[in-house]
Motif scaffolding. Structure first.
Motif: not given
Length: 208
Positions: A179-184, A187
């Motif tokens: 998900s975008p949150d997990q990806n952030d 990173k």
């Protein structure tokens, strides 16, 4: 004529199949369209698991026969048919939990059986209530099993790359649908050069 939008991928096929199954309670025609979308979903999920495997030939990634795709997926992951769970830890805390949820042999068998309903019915097909009940049960179980297969965010079994030289550390390849949150979060962990630990466990996949 303009190209029409058609959302591909196992999750989209599953969503349409689930909607059609619900509508079939009042319109039996929808059972057949549900069967088609369910079969598309099974085929798509198998291909999604092959897509990122560099050691798999492109011809296999473009396959469409469920039995052949199932064998190719098992070969790609060296016979692993288990659910694989991976926890990503940093600073003593679990940051992300993810899992590989296979397309089980039971689901693949249902996908193949659905082909019988995607041809014009023969004289004795779907005449009795028992035949309709069997069709409905196959679809219901297939939807539940595909929902499970689409629930994991690991796009394959994590594989350890063999090292050609003795004493050289091995590396692991892991493809995730984050998900975008997990990806952030990932990173940020890499940006801060945090030490990351992977904990792997195995379990039996969901069945009927």
């Amino acid at each position: 004529m303009e190209a029409k939008k058609f959302f591909r991928g196992a999750v989209n096929h599953l969503s349409r199949a689930t909607d059609l199954f619900a509508r079939a309670q009042s319109n039996t025609d929808c059972y057949f369209y549900c069967a088609l979308e369910l079969r598309f979903g099974i085929e798509s999920r198998l291909r999604e698991y092959l897509q990122y495997q560099s050691h798999v030939a492109q011809k296999k990634k473009n396959g469409w026969q469920i039995a052949a795709l199932g064998r190719d997926v098992e070969q790609a992951f060296y016979g692993c048919t288990k659910e694989v769970r991976v926890e990503i830890w940093s600073d003593g805390f679990p940051m992300i939990r993810c899992k590989y949820t296979p397309v089980t042999p039971q689901l693949r068998a249902i996908g193949e059986q659905l082909g019988n309903y995607l041809h014009a019915p023969k004289t004795d097909d779907l005449r009795e209530m028992e035949q309709w009940s069997d069709f409905e049960s196959k679809l219901d179980l297939g939807l539940r099993l595909l929902t499970y297969s689409c629930s994991g965010i690991l796009l394959g079994v994590p594989l350890v790359s063999p090292s050609a030289k003795k004493g050289v550390n091995k590396t692991a390849n892991m493809n995730l649908s984050l998900s975008p949150d997990q990806n952030d979060l990932m990173k940020e962990l890499y940006r801060q050069k945090k030490q990351i630990e992977f904990k792997v466990s195995y379990g039996d996949p969901v069945s009927s």
